[in-house]
Design a protein around this motif. Structure first.
Motif: not given
Length: 261
Positions: A131-148
């Motif tokens: 889903p594209l918008a307003s879907t998740f109450d919690l997003i975990i994103s570790t070691s992701v921006l570090t490889h973008i």
């Protein structure tokens, strides 16, 4: 060349280093599904105890941040850049009512997770069914921006903001001061001037691509609807994320529309 095994020599060294402790783990956890060594090395280190224990500890820590700042239980959670599920697989223990999704660009990791962790939805990124918008109450994103790469950081953070529900919480990590010894003096000057710097491999998402942020640099990239609730400097608090900086973000609640006159 495959990006899934960027440093065969280092992987072989870790296999020897952790051989004894890994054999002990296999003896004491005979039914615990472990990802292939190649995938485990690509997303962390070749240590089975570390994979289990650090993953569960991280899931507990992210749950504590969520419950501290979110007004209601999580209904839907995304692990964006889930790798081999080190953290994802433990989330049902702390969020038993939530629908949990993991997404990653590594098709081998996603295939393994789909086969071995059936109670969580694992998707290959990019995925049109997400889903594209307003879907998740919690997003975990570790070691992701570090490889973008640097030129994709703003769009990635905008995507994260769009996925969050109002009041939703995001836990993200960046390479900060703890990693400055990896940089030359020239690179460090570039980083301090621009606020972010990408080095190494050219393939986004690969272990060899490394993006560094200064705290101000990351804050300048954030969409206006994301507030910083907590920030931990990884050099000062290395125990939290192994040296990466940790950011706890919250999406602003939607404002009520003014009543039409």
């Amino acid at each position: 060349a495959s990006n899934h095994n960027p440093d065969a020599r280092k992987m072989q060294w870790q296999a020897i280093l952790y051989q004894s402790t890994n054999q002990s783990f296999l003896s004491s956890h005979p039914s615990f599904p472990l990802p292939p060594d190649e995938l485990l090395f690509e997303t962390g280190k070749l240590n089975y105890h570390w994979y289990l224990e650090s993953g569960r500890a991280a899931a507990a820590e992210f749950a504590s941040y969520f419950h501290q700042f979110h007004p209601s239980p999580a209904k839907s959670i995304l692990d964006w850049g889930c790798g081999v599920g080190r953290v994802t697989r433990h989330l049902p223990e702390f969020f038993p009512e939530a629908k949990i999704t993991g997404i990653d660009i590594n098709h081998k990791a996603i295939e393994w997770l789909q086969q071995h962790i059936p109670d969580i939805s694992f998707l290959l990124a990019p995925n049109p069914s997400l889903p594209l918008a307003s879907t998740f109450d919690l997003i975990i994103s570790t070691s992701v921006l570090t490889h973008i790469p640097a030129d994709q950081q703003s769009s990635s953070l905008l995507q994260l903001q769009q996925w969050l529900t109002p009041n939703g919480i995001a836990c993200i990590s960046t390479r900060g001061r703890h990693y400055h010894p990896e940089l030359s003096s020239h690179q460090l000057r570039q980083l301090n001037y621009s606020g972010l710097l990408t080095c190494g491999a050219t393939l986004p998402g690969s272990r060899g691509m490394r993006t560094y942020h200064t705290p101000i640099g990351l804050q300048q990239l954030l969409p206006p609807d994301l507030d910083v609730l907590l920030y931990y400097d990884g050099k000062q608090f290395p125990g939290i994320l192994g040296g990466q900086d940790l950011w706890i973000l919250q999406k602003k609640a939607q404002q009520a529309s003014p009543t039409a006159q």
